[in-house]
Design a protein around this motif. Structure first.
Motif, PDB file in Angstrom:
ATOM      1  N   TRP A   1      -3.513   1.473   3.976  1.00  0.00           N
ATOM      2  CA  TRP A   1      -3.578   0.361   3.024  1.00  0.00           C
ATOM      3  C   TRP A   1      -4.094   0.920   1.697  1.00  0.00           C
ATOM      4  O   TRP A   1      -5.093   1.633   1.648  1.00  0.00           O
ATOM      5  CB  TRP A   1      -4.520  -0.729   3.512  1.00  0.00           C
ATOM      6  N   TYR A   2      -3.377   0.569   0.630  1.00  0.00           N
ATOM      7  CA  TYR A   2      -3.790   0.877  -0.732  1.00  0.00           C
ATOM      8  C   TYR A   2      -3.816  -0.431  -1.528  1.00  0.00           C
ATOM      9  O   TYR A   2      -3.127  -1.398  -1.202  1.00  0.00           O
ATOM     10  CB  TYR A   2      -2.804   1.845  -1.413  1.00  0.00           C
ATOM     11  N   ARG A   3      -4.595  -0.418  -2.602  1.00  0.00           N
ATOM     12  CA  ARG A   3      -4.641  -1.562  -3.511  1.00  0.00           C
ATOM     13  C   ARG A   3      -4.215  -1.079  -4.893  1.00  0.00           C
ATOM     14  O   ARG A   3      -4.655  -0.015  -5.354  1.00  0.00           O
ATOM     15  CB  ARG A   3      -6.053  -2.148  -3.557  1.00  0.00           C
TER      16      ARG A   3
ATOM     17  N   LEU B   1      -7.688   2.315   0.558  1.00  0.00           N
ATOM     18  CA  LEU B   1      -8.594   1.401   1.246  1.00  0.00           C
ATOM     19  C   LEU B   1      -8.966   1.909   2.630  1.00  0.00           C
ATOM     20  O   LEU B   1     -10.140   2.089   2.944  1.00  0.00           O
ATOM     21  CB  LEU B   1      -7.957   0.010   1.360  1.00  0.00           C
TER      22      LEU B   1
ATOM     23  N   PHE C   1     -14.087  -7.000   3.291  1.00  0.00           N
ATOM     24  CA  PHE C   1     -12.784  -6.439   3.641  1.00  0.00           C
ATOM     25  C   PHE C   1     -12.845  -5.839   5.043  1.00  0.00           C
ATOM     26  O   PHE C   1     -13.764  -5.089   5.356  1.00  0.00           O
ATOM     27  CB  PHE C   1     -12.376  -5.340   2.657  1.00  0.00           C
TER      28      PHE C   1
ATOM     29  N   LEU D   1      -4.845  -6.808   7.224  1.00  0.00           N
ATOM     30  CA  LEU D   1      -5.964  -6.629   6.296  1.00  0.00           C
ATOM     31  C   LEU D   1      -6.516  -8.015   5.997  1.00  0.00           C
ATOM     32  O   LEU D   1      -5.773  -8.907   5.580  1.00  0.00           O
ATOM     33  CB  LEU D   1      -5.500  -5.945   5.014  1.00  0.00           C
TER      34      LEU D   1
ATOM     35  N   ASP E   1     -10.562  -9.551  -6.523  1.00  0.00           N
ATOM     36  CA  ASP E   1      -9.708  -9.106  -5.414  1.00  0.00           C
ATOM     37  C   ASP E   1      -8.224  -9.245  -5.760  1.00  0.00           C
ATOM     38  O   ASP E   1      -7.364  -8.751  -5.017  1.00  0.00           O
ATOM     39  CB  ASP E   1      -9.999  -9.920  -4.144  1.00  0.00           C
TER      40      ASP E   1
ATOM     41  N   TYR F   1      -1.491  -5.460  -2.732  1.00  0.00           N
ATOM     42  CA  TYR F   1      -1.959  -4.694  -1.582  1.00  0.00           C
ATOM     43  C   TYR F   1      -0.739  -4.050  -0.915  1.00  0.00           C
ATOM     44  O   TYR F   1       0.170  -4.741  -0.449  1.00  0.00           O
ATOM     45  CB  TYR F   1      -2.730  -5.584  -0.612  1.00  0.00           C
TER      46      TYR F   1
ATOM     47  N   CYS G   1       1.007  -1.377   1.815  1.00  0.00           N
ATOM     48  CA  CYS G   1       0.891  -0.717   3.110  1.00  0.00           C
ATOM     49  C   CYS G   1       1.902   0.426   3.155  1.00  0.00           C
ATOM     50  O   CYS G   1       3.000   0.319   2.589  1.00  0.00           O
ATOM     51  CB  CYS G   1       1.170  -1.722   4.218  1.00  0.00           C
TER      52      CYS G   1
ATOM     53  N   GLY H   1       4.667  -4.599  -0.825  1.00  0.00           N
ATOM     54  CA  GLY H   1       3.356  -5.095  -1.207  1.00  0.00           C
ATOM     55  C   GLY H   1       3.176  -6.588  -1.029  1.00  0.00           C
ATOM     56  O   GLY H   1       4.143  -7.356  -0.950  1.00  0.00           O
TER      57      GLY H   1
END
Lengths: 115, 111
Positions: A34-36, A46, A65, A77, A86, A90, A92, A109
């Motif tokens: 997972w990245y943001r 993440l 989180f 997530l 937030d 997001y 994946c 995303g």
């Protein structure tokens, strides 16, 4: 499916509500990330799963989180008590590599907006 | 200071121009270097992948790594409007399990 699938694609929520974001990786891919992505900030790591275990969760911003992965496949997530900061996309990603990262295959995303 | 620095742009050039995109980094342990391309509202996709120093060419794209200067570049020759996207550099040490990304450079190629 052929690629990484994420849902919902868009989520608008009110501050303080909880949200769940889902990721279906490519079949057979053992590693899941997972990245943001915030405006102008690039991709922020993440958490990383190998199978159902999360050897590296160092990027989770706070205890609001959390993430889990079941059956070596789907990952969720969860963001509790959402805050305006937030708001982000997001992303994946999954890969079949065990040693080293190799090529990451990303989903499109989940765009989260916290009002 | 971020581990990987990338000029976010935006960068706008005419069709046919040579484009140079760059990243600098601070971690000397980085061994693998990648460029990802991200179209609007899509996920990033791998464009180029290089190991250690040197050049790698793939069609109109050339990736360069200079480890002594901690500097990597992506060159696009004969740029096309379809190259308009955000370009993200990414890197990782050998054996590591995650990529560190730059901020991304938004590129527009004008017909």
């Amino acid at each position: 499916g052929a690629g990484v699938s994420q849902s919902p694609s868009n989520k608008v929520t009110e501050k303080g509500k909880d949200v769940e974001l889902r990721c279906d990786p490519i079949s057979g891919h053992t590693a899941l990330y997972w990245y943001r992505q915030s405006l102008g900030q690039g991709l922020e790591f993440l958490i990383y799963f190998q199978g159902n275990s999360a050897p590296d969760k160092s990027g989770l911003p706070s205890d609001r989180f959390s993430a889990e992965r079941t059956g070596g496949s789907v990952s969720t997530l969860t963001i509790q008590r959402t805050q305006q900061e937030d708001s982000a996309v997001y992303l994946c990603a999954s890969t079949s590599r065990r040693g080293g990262v190799g090529e990451l295959f990303f989903g499109e995303g989940s765009r989260l907006t916290v009002l | 200071q971020k581990e990987v620095e990338q000029d976010p742009g935006p960068l706008s050039v005419p069709e046919g121009a040579i484009v140079s995109l760059n990243c600098t980094y601070s971690n000397s342990a980085f061994q693998y270097f990648m460029w990802y391309r991200q179209y609007s509202r899509k996920g990033p996709e791998l464009l180029m992948y290089t190991y250690s120093s040197g050049n790698k060419e793939d069609g109109r794209f050339t990736a360069q790594v200079d480890k002594s200067s901690k500097y990597i570049s992506l060159f696009i020759r004969d740029s096309q409007p379809s190259d308009s996207a955000t370009y993200l550099c990414a890197m990782t040490p050998q054996g590591a399990q995650k990529l560190v990304f730059g901020q991304g450079t938004r590129l527009t190629i004008n017909p």
